[in-house]
Design a protein around this motif. Structure first.
Motif, PDB file in Angstrom:
ATOM      1  N   GLY A  75      15.534 -29.921 -91.265  1.00 45.22           N
ATOM      2  CA  GLY A  75      15.363 -30.685 -90.207  1.00 45.22           C
ATOM      3  C   GLY A  75      16.175 -30.202 -89.091  1.00 45.22           C
ATOM      4  N   PRO A  76      16.185 -31.178 -88.036  1.00 42.68           N
ATOM      5  CA  PRO A  76      16.915 -30.246 -86.624  1.00 42.68           C
ATOM      6  C   PRO A  76      18.239 -29.960 -86.888  1.00 42.68           C
ATOM      7  N   ALA A  77      19.051 -30.492 -87.889  1.00 41.47           N
ATOM      8  CA  ALA A  77      20.416 -29.917 -87.949  1.00 41.47           C
ATOM      9  C   ALA A  77      20.457 -28.336 -88.130  1.00 41.47           C
ATOM     10  N   LEU A  78      19.414 -27.828 -88.807  1.00 38.81           N
ATOM     11  CA  LEU A  78      19.267 -26.368 -88.888  1.00 38.81           C
ATOM     12  C   LEU A  78      19.386 -25.314 -87.591  1.00 38.81           C
ATOM     13  N   ILE A  79      19.025 -26.316 -86.411  1.00 42.02           N
ATOM     14  CA  ILE A  79      18.882 -25.673 -85.089  1.00 42.02           C
ATOM     15  C   ILE A  79      20.310 -25.277 -84.618  1.00 42.02           C
ATOM     16  N   GLN A 110      13.142 -17.379 -84.778  1.00 47.25           N
ATOM     17  CA  GLN A 110      12.570 -18.580 -84.923  1.00 47.25           C
ATOM     18  C   GLN A 110      12.643 -18.998 -86.135  1.00 47.25           C
ATOM     19  N   LEU A 111      12.272 -20.672 -86.374  1.00 46.78           N
ATOM     20  CA  LEU A 111      12.310 -21.388 -87.320  1.00 46.78           C
ATOM     21  C   LEU A 111      10.921 -22.016 -87.878  1.00 46.78           C
ATOM     22  N   TYR A 112      10.502 -22.089 -88.903  1.00 41.24           N
ATOM     23  CA  TYR A 112       9.467 -22.861 -89.223  1.00 41.24           C
ATOM     24  C   TYR A 112       9.606 -23.506 -90.595  1.00 41.24           C
ATOM     25  N   LEU A 147      11.259 -22.418 -81.980  1.00 38.38           N
ATOM     26  CA  LEU A 147      10.167 -22.980 -82.887  1.00 38.38           C
ATOM     27  C   LEU A 147       9.148 -22.038 -83.052  1.00 38.38           C
ATOM     28  N   ALA A 148       8.695 -21.526 -84.210  1.00 38.70           N
ATOM     29  CA  ALA A 148       7.758 -20.684 -84.252  1.00 38.70           C
ATOM     30  C   ALA A 148       6.351 -21.134 -84.313  1.00 38.70           C
ATOM     31  N   ALA A 149       5.259 -20.323 -83.849  1.00 40.57           N
ATOM     32  CA  ALA A 149       4.077 -20.999 -83.529  1.00 40.57           C
ATOM     33  C   ALA A 149       3.461 -21.675 -85.078  1.00 40.57           C
ATOM     34  N   LEU A 199      11.970 -13.675 -87.636  1.00 42.16           N
ATOM     35  CA  LEU A 199      11.141 -14.734 -88.251  1.00 42.16           C
ATOM     36  C   LEU A 199      11.049 -14.870 -89.741  1.00 42.16           C
ATOM     37  N   GLY A 200      11.158 -15.847 -90.566  1.00 44.61           N
ATOM     38  CA  GLY A 200      10.888 -15.508 -91.730  1.00 44.61           C
ATOM     39  C   GLY A 200      11.926 -15.759 -92.811  1.00 44.61           C
TER      40      GLY A 200
END
Length: 344
Positions: free
Chosen positions: A324-328, A315-317, A59-61, A294-295
């Motif tokens: 949602g969480p399915a993307l992880i 990282q995701l944002y 998870l990105a900042a 990231l991006g």
């Protein structure tokens, strides 16, 4: 479940929805809500910078600026969580409204401006976090600190977070703090990195352990300037790069009612620009230099493409907000299915 939740959240203003979602997730942690949303996390460890990441998707900042929701977010299946950006003292950020959705483009524009509760608050949250993945702390400078004095802010934050996190990211690339990106210029950058690496080495001795320090860079570069700054980074002894932050460009969203809002654009329209900077970073910095991509990741294939472009982790944002969480789990699967392929 998440598409239904998102439908309700998107009826609220973006920052209100953000707070409601995080507070609900944390409150629901005690009855297993995050695990229900995230499903079973996949264990696909990655070794990088002397750390073992449970999986390559973080998870990105920016989502959890103050570290108030680390444990709940950790239960969604992320391999690592980056909190912040924090500054030495609390600051309110820019006036509202300062975040805008562009759902047709799976994008956001924000001009938050490092709104946070200050580094001391974050340290207290880090001390009490039970998440067993990797935690990074993202640090920045105070809005009113002149660029030529910015190193002091970064060093103050580095001193305080160093004992309580696994790595530290130095944010010199947000477009929402005036003149911050001047720190990417080679002269400023060389001086800042020299101070950071010297302090990191001293802290490693004091705390009997090395914490990697990374630099987060922007996607908005002319090629010669990017090359020059990457060469400075490669020679500095810094531990890694995160590529990239949000963009000031509006390619792909021109004509949208929010396209002219001041701030950084994130999400799907950023993907190609961020990937090009990532590829350039890999070419300049070499095959062994740690890079987090990231991006623009909104699908598993986007994460796999960043791996091919040279990323060691991703990282995701914004994609996480839309998918949602399915993307992880989708990104973890795509990453490891694509692992045998060579980088572009």
């Amino acid at each position: 479940m998440y598409p239904w939740l998102r439908q309700g959240l998107f009826l609220l203003p973006p920052e209100t929805a953000h707070e409601v979602a995080l507070n609900t997730l944390s409150a629901g942690r005690f009855i297993g809500l995050p695990r229900l949303l995230g499903g079973c996390g996949e264990s696909k460890p990655v070794e990088l910078m002397g750390l073992t990441f449970p999986n390559p998707v973080g998870l990105a900042a920016g989502l959890d600026k103050n570290g108030d929701h680390i444990d709940a977010l950790g239960q969604l299946g992320f391999g690592f969580i980056e909190v912040g950006t924090v500054t030495p003292k609390p600051q309110p950020g820019n006036p509202k409204p300062r975040m805008f959705r562009l759902p047709e483009h799976e994008a956001l524009i924000n001009r938050l401006g490092f709104n946070n509760k200050g580094v001391d608050h974050l340290v207290e949250r880090l001390k009490h976090a039970r998440y067993d993945g990797i935690i990074g702390a993202n640090i920045g400078k105070q809005k009113d600190t002149p660029v030529d004095q910015a190193a002091g802010d970064y060093l103050t934050c580095l001193d305080k977070v160093y004992p309580y996190c696994d790595y530290v990211t130095v944010n010199i690339s947000s477009p929402n703090t005036a003149n911050l990106r001047e720190l990417q210029d080679t002269g400023h950058l060389r001086e800042l990195l020299a101070e950071l690496t010297a302090r990191r080495d001293r802290l490693a001795t004091e705390h009997d352990g090395h914490r990697p320090v990374l630099i987060k860079i922007a996607p908005d570069w002319e090629d010669p300037a990017l090359n020059a700054s990457l060469e400075v980074i490669g020679e500095s002894g810094i531990d890694g790069v995160i590529a990239t932050n949000t963009t000031l460009a509006r390619t792909g969203v021109n004509g949208h009612r929010h396209a002219n809002e001041v701030g950084g654009l994130s999400g799907a329209p950023l993907r190609s620009l961020a990937d090009e900077v990532l590829k350039r970073a890999r070419r300049v910095l070499g095959s062994d230099f740690p890079i987090i991509g990231l991006g623009g990741i909104t699908r598993g294939e986007d994460a796999a493409a960043k791996q091919r472009a040279g990323a060691d982790l991703v990282q995701l944002y914004t994609g996480f907000i839309y998918r949602g969480p399915a993307l992880i789990a989708e990104c973890i699967r795509a990453w490891h299915l694509d692992a045998p392929q060579q980088r572009a």
